[in-house]
Design a protein around this motif. Structure first.
Motif, PDB file in Angstrom:
ATOM      1  N   GLU A 232      25.697  23.154 -19.094  1.00 26.37           N
ATOM      2  CA  GLU A 232      24.577  22.228 -19.221  1.00 26.37           C
ATOM      3  C   GLU A 232      24.714  21.137 -18.169  1.00 26.37           C
ATOM      4  N   TYR A 236      22.282  15.495 -19.254  1.00 23.94           N
ATOM      5  CA  TYR A 236      22.115  15.520 -20.695  1.00 23.94           C
ATOM      6  C   TYR A 236      23.087  14.585 -21.410  1.00 23.94           C
ATOM      7  N   TYR A 268      15.093  24.096 -25.298  1.00 24.94           N
ATOM      8  CA  TYR A 268      15.471  24.843 -24.095  1.00 24.94           C
ATOM      9  C   TYR A 268      14.551  26.042 -23.925  1.00 24.94           C
TER      10      TYR A 268
END
Length: 288
Positions: A232, A236, A268
């Motif tokens: 990721e 984030y 997502y």
């Protein structure tokens, strides 16, 4: 010397005044060839037209005449990658050198296509250059993140094997990866480099924050894994959180990610990419 006789018209190729378009063109092999002293023929060229292709690329079949190890003529499905005016000749010869090197030869017929040779002819002061490669199927149809997990697994293992041979691809994109009966084959080696020493050195944990390239140790593998959706992005991390010294804080990174998903209800585009921990299995195998 091995020669390649193209019996049909080559689009864009120079011709002396008055010469019919269908006059055969004979190209001679450049450098060493694994198939010496043969005369190959090509009857037709089927253009592969895709917007990202810089060279002239054709599907074709070559006919190899019978010989001591072949009781009759043999037809081989191939791809011809050509330059008809000389502008891309250095690029094609560089690509040929990757296939012809010791490391490239070791990978042919596996994650690289068989390379039958590079051929050239001089016509009207122009050099026509042609690489002859095994036909290994069509390019990937979807982006990495939307591709079947099993095929992604094979891509990662194939790239790791290529790096162990000291070769980087240089332009890893779905369009440069063919699907050959479920096995990936890398093509378009114009930007490939030799002498690579893969420095991968940290265990990968999916669903954690992306490490830096320096931390991971291999830029090409790092970029591919990220584009597959196994990590990721750092944006984030909630404002105020500070992560340092990554190998010791992998668990903390995973907790932060779960917290972000819950608190911000991030949606997502492809949640299934982590389904049943399949990517964890891939990462653990790569880390072995």
């Amino acid at each position: 010397m091995t020669t390649l006789n193209i019996l049909c018209h080559i689009p864009g190729a120079p011709r002396p005044p008055g010469m019919p378009k269908d006059t055969p063109t004979t190209l001679s092999v450049v450098g060493d060839c694994d198939f010496p002293n043969e005369e190959w023929t090509v009857d037709t060229l089927d253009a592969i037209e895709r917007p990202w292709i810089s060279s002239d690329v054709y599907r074709a079949q070559i006919t190899r005449p019978k010989g001591p190890d072949r009781p009759e003529d043999t037809v081989v499905q191939v791809v011809l990658k050509m330059d008809v005016v000389g502008g891309r000749r250095p690029v094609l010869l560089k690509e040929a050198s990757v296939y012809k090197g010791e490391d490239g030869r070791a990978l042919q017929g596996d994650m690289l296509p068989v390379f039958y040779g590079g051929f050239e002819a001089t016509i009207e002061f122009n050099t026509v250059t042609c690489l002859v490669l095994e036909y290994c199927g069509e390019p990937m149809e979807k982006p990495f993140r939307d591709t079947d997990i099993a095929f992604l697994h094979e891509i990662l293992l194939a790239l790791r094997a290529m790096h162990r041979q000291g070769i980087t691809h240089g332009d890893l994109h779905p369009r440069n990866i063919l699907n050959y009966n479920g096995q990936p084959v890398f093509v378009d080696l114009e930007l490939a480099t030799l002498g690579h020493k893969c420095g991968t050195r940290i265990k990968l944990v999916p669903r954690t924050l992306v490490p830096s390239v320096r931390e991971y140790g291999c830029a090409e593998m790092h970029d591919l894994i990220y584009r597959m959706g196994c990590w990721e992005p750092l944006n984030y991390i909630p404002k105020g959180d500070h992560i340092v010294n990554r190998p010791e804080l992998e668990a903390t990174a995973a907790q932060i990610f779960e917290q972000i998903v819950e608190e911000r209800r991030i949606t997502y585009g492809s949640d299934e990419r982590f389904e049943n921990g399949q990517r964890l299995d891939i990462m653990e195998e790569l880390a072995d």
